[in-house]
Design a protein around this motif. Structure first.
Motif, PDB file in Angstrom:
ATOM      1  N   ARG A  33     -23.301  31.480  25.243  1.00  0.00           N
ATOM      2  CA  ARG A  33     -22.006  30.830  24.959  1.00  0.00           C
ATOM      3  C   ARG A  33     -22.110  29.963  23.704  1.00  0.00           C
ATOM      4  NH1 ARG A  33     -22.115  30.200  30.478  1.00  0.00           N
ATOM      5  NH2 ARG A  33     -22.754  28.016  30.306  1.00  0.00           N
ATOM      6  N   PHE A  34     -23.214  29.248  23.573  1.00  0.00           N
ATOM      7  CA  PHE A  34     -23.435  28.378  22.419  1.00  0.00           C
ATOM      8  C   PHE A  34     -23.475  29.192  21.127  1.00  0.00           C
ATOM      9  CE2 PHE A  34     -25.840  25.530  19.657  1.00  0.00           C
ATOM     10  CZ  PHE A  34     -25.245  24.305  19.938  1.00  0.00           C
ATOM     11  N   LEU A  35     -24.188  30.305  21.134  1.00  0.00           N
ATOM     12  CA  LEU A  35     -24.275  31.084  19.893  1.00  0.00           C
ATOM     13  C   LEU A  35     -22.964  31.792  19.581  1.00  0.00           C
ATOM     14  CD1 LEU A  35     -24.819  34.434  19.989  1.00  0.00           C
ATOM     15  CD2 LEU A  35     -26.966  33.673  20.915  1.00  0.00           C
ATOM     16  N   ARG A  36     -22.151  32.081  20.595  1.00  0.00           N
ATOM     17  CA  ARG A  36     -20.846  32.712  20.361  1.00  0.00           C
ATOM     18  C   ARG A  36     -19.796  31.712  19.876  1.00  0.00           C
ATOM     19  NH1 ARG A  36     -20.206  36.852  25.505  1.00  0.00           N
ATOM     20  NH2 ARG A  36     -21.511  38.510  24.627  1.00  0.00           N
ATOM     21  N   THR A  37     -20.037  30.437  20.078  1.00  0.00           N
ATOM     22  CA  THR A  37     -19.072  29.414  19.642  1.00  0.00           C
ATOM     23  C   THR A  37     -19.637  28.637  18.458  1.00  0.00           C
ATOM     24  OG1 THR A  37     -19.912  27.906  21.355  1.00  0.00           O
ATOM     25  CG2 THR A  37     -17.958  29.218  21.899  1.00  0.00           C
ATOM     26  N   VAL A  38     -20.535  27.718  18.706  1.00  0.00           N
ATOM     27  CA  VAL A  38     -21.083  26.849  17.653  1.00  0.00           C
ATOM     28  C   VAL A  38     -21.791  27.650  16.569  1.00  0.00           C
ATOM     29  CG1 VAL A  38     -22.677  24.948  17.180  1.00  0.00           C
ATOM     30  CG2 VAL A  38     -21.282  24.915  19.261  1.00  0.00           C
ATOM     31  N   PHE A  39     -22.656  28.561  16.962  1.00  0.00           N
ATOM     32  CA  PHE A  39     -23.453  29.303  15.985  1.00  0.00           C
ATOM     33  C   PHE A  39     -22.716  30.490  15.382  1.00  0.00           C
ATOM     34  CE2 PHE A  39     -27.991  27.943  17.440  1.00  0.00           C
ATOM     35  CZ  PHE A  39     -27.738  26.668  16.976  1.00  0.00           C
ATOM     36  N   SER A  40     -21.488  30.736  15.795  1.00  0.00           N
ATOM     37  CA  SER A  40     -20.713  31.808  15.174  1.00  0.00           C
ATOM     38  C   SER A  40     -19.922  31.297  13.972  1.00  0.00           C
ATOM     39  CB  SER A  40     -19.759  32.435  16.191  1.00  0.00           C
ATOM     40  OG  SER A  40     -18.747  31.508  16.554  1.00  0.00           O
ATOM     41  N   ALA A  41     -19.986  30.000  13.710  1.00  0.00           N
ATOM     42  CA  ALA A  41     -19.283  29.426  12.563  1.00  0.00           C
ATOM     43  C   ALA A  41     -19.867  29.977  11.261  1.00  0.00           C
ATOM     44  CB  ALA A  41     -19.401  27.903  12.579  1.00  0.00           C
ATOM     45  N   PRO A  42     -19.063  30.029  10.218  1.00  0.00           N
ATOM     46  CA  PRO A  42     -19.584  30.500   8.921  1.00  0.00           C
ATOM     47  C   PRO A  42     -20.737  29.619   8.441  1.00  0.00           C
ATOM     48  CG  PRO A  42     -17.189  30.273   8.863  1.00  0.00           C
ATOM     49  CD  PRO A  42     -17.653  29.679  10.158  1.00  0.00           C
ATOM     50  N   ASP A  43     -21.682  30.237   7.790  1.00  0.00           N
ATOM     51  CA  ASP A  43     -22.813  29.541   7.165  1.00  0.00           C
ATOM     52  C   ASP A  43     -23.739  28.843   8.158  1.00  0.00           C
ATOM     53  OD1 ASP A  43     -21.919  30.465   4.688  1.00  0.00           O
ATOM     54  OD2 ASP A  43     -20.630  28.716   4.425  1.00  0.00           O
ATOM     55  N   VAL A  44     -23.865  29.408   9.356  1.00  0.00           N
ATOM     56  CA  VAL A  44     -24.874  28.998  10.330  1.00  0.00           C
ATOM     57  C   VAL A  44     -25.841  30.169  10.467  1.00  0.00           C
ATOM     58  CG1 VAL A  44     -25.340  28.374  12.724  1.00  0.00           C
ATOM     59  CG2 VAL A  44     -23.326  27.437  11.550  1.00  0.00           C
ATOM     60  N   PHE A  45     -27.110  29.875  10.292  1.00  0.00           N
ATOM     61  CA  PHE A  45     -28.140  30.914  10.227  1.00  0.00           C
ATOM     62  C   PHE A  45     -29.142  30.812  11.365  1.00  0.00           C
ATOM     63  CE2 PHE A  45     -26.817  29.709   5.968  1.00  0.00           C
ATOM     64  CZ  PHE A  45     -26.608  30.909   5.325  1.00  0.00           C
ATOM     65  N   ALA A  46     -29.528  31.950  11.904  1.00  0.00           N
ATOM     66  CA  ALA A  46     -30.694  32.040  12.769  1.00  0.00           C
ATOM     67  C   ALA A  46     -31.914  32.092  11.858  1.00  0.00           C
ATOM     68  CB  ALA A  46     -30.639  33.303  13.622  1.00  0.00           C
ATOM     69  N   LEU A  47     -32.985  31.407  12.240  1.00  0.00           N
ATOM     70  CA  LEU A  47     -34.251  31.493  11.507  1.00  0.00           C
ATOM     71  C   LEU A  47     -35.103  32.545  12.204  1.00  0.00           C
ATOM     72  CD1 LEU A  47     -33.225  28.640  10.607  1.00  0.00           C
ATOM     73  CD2 LEU A  47     -35.603  27.988  10.513  1.00  0.00           C
ATOM     74  N   GLU A  48     -35.111  33.732  11.646  1.00  0.00           N
ATOM     75  CA  GLU A  48     -35.883  34.824  12.226  1.00  0.00           C
ATOM     76  C   GLU A  48     -37.233  34.889  11.527  1.00  0.00           C
ATOM     77  OE1 GLU A  48     -35.858  39.558  11.750  1.00  0.00           O
ATOM     78  OE2 GLU A  48     -34.030  38.778  12.702  1.00  0.00           O
TER      79      GLU A  48
END
Length: 185
Positions: free
Chosen positions: A49-64
């Motif tokens: 839920r967090f990644l679908r809301t907060v982390f789905s915002a533009p210019d938010v990156f996962a560090l892979e």
């Protein structure tokens, strides 16, 4: 749309639903969220839920991690300019988190350098802010290591914990960043 940015050890990319397990693996650790003002995640579903809301915002990156393909942290622009003294100035603030299993390896400064380049380049920002709560001295070290300069402090209410915390704000201007990357500093 959030771009994909490559560094020597990281792929900075938008989050995907498949990252929920990786996000939960580090977000459930109280050393990560509590010091940043949010409660540890209680389930993989909460992380999704967090990644679908907060982390789905533009210019938010996962560090892979390029070596493993695992998402071990996040970094991104969280919006706004905390000082507010220059209305209309293209400012933004960076927020980040990293799995404790990867602390002390220089991954966050590596990610921060790439995101600063994006922010001052294609994103067109004039100033970038970063902050940390009192006691989060690891984050303070990353911030100053990346060239940010202390600007001010203020007390802020942290809703997830129902308490007030001292928050320290730092700023980096486009001109300061240019001097830094050109080797002038």
């Amino acid at each position: 749309m959030t771009p994909v940015i490559e560094t020597p050890r990281l792929l900075l990319r938008p989050y995907r639903d498949a990252d929920a397990a990786d996000l939960y693996a580090y977000s459930r650790d109280p050393r990560v969220g509590v010091i940043a003002g949010w409660q540890p995640h209680r389930s993989e579903e909460e992380s999704l839920r967090f990644l679908r809301t907060v982390f789905s915002a533009p210019d938010v990156f996962a560090l892979e991690l390029r070596e493993s393909g695992r998402a071990v942290g996040s970094i991104g622009f969280v919006g706004g300019h905390p000082a507010g003294e220059h209305p209309g100035c293209p400012d933004d603030e960076i927020g980040y988190a990293l799995s404790p299993a990867h602390w002390g390896r220089g991954l966050m400064p590596e990610a921060m350098a790439a995101v600063l380049s994006y922010g001052f380049g294609p994103k067109g920002l004039a100033r970038i802010w970063c902050s940390h709560y009192a006691g989060n001295w690891r984050s303070a070290r990353v911030i100053t290591k990346c060239g940010f300069r202390y600007a001010f402090a203020r007390t802020e209410h942290v809703a997830d914990f129902g308490e007030d915390r001292q928050t320290y704000f730092y700023v980096l201007t486009k001109e300061g960043w240019r001097e830094r990357v050109s080797g002038a500093l």
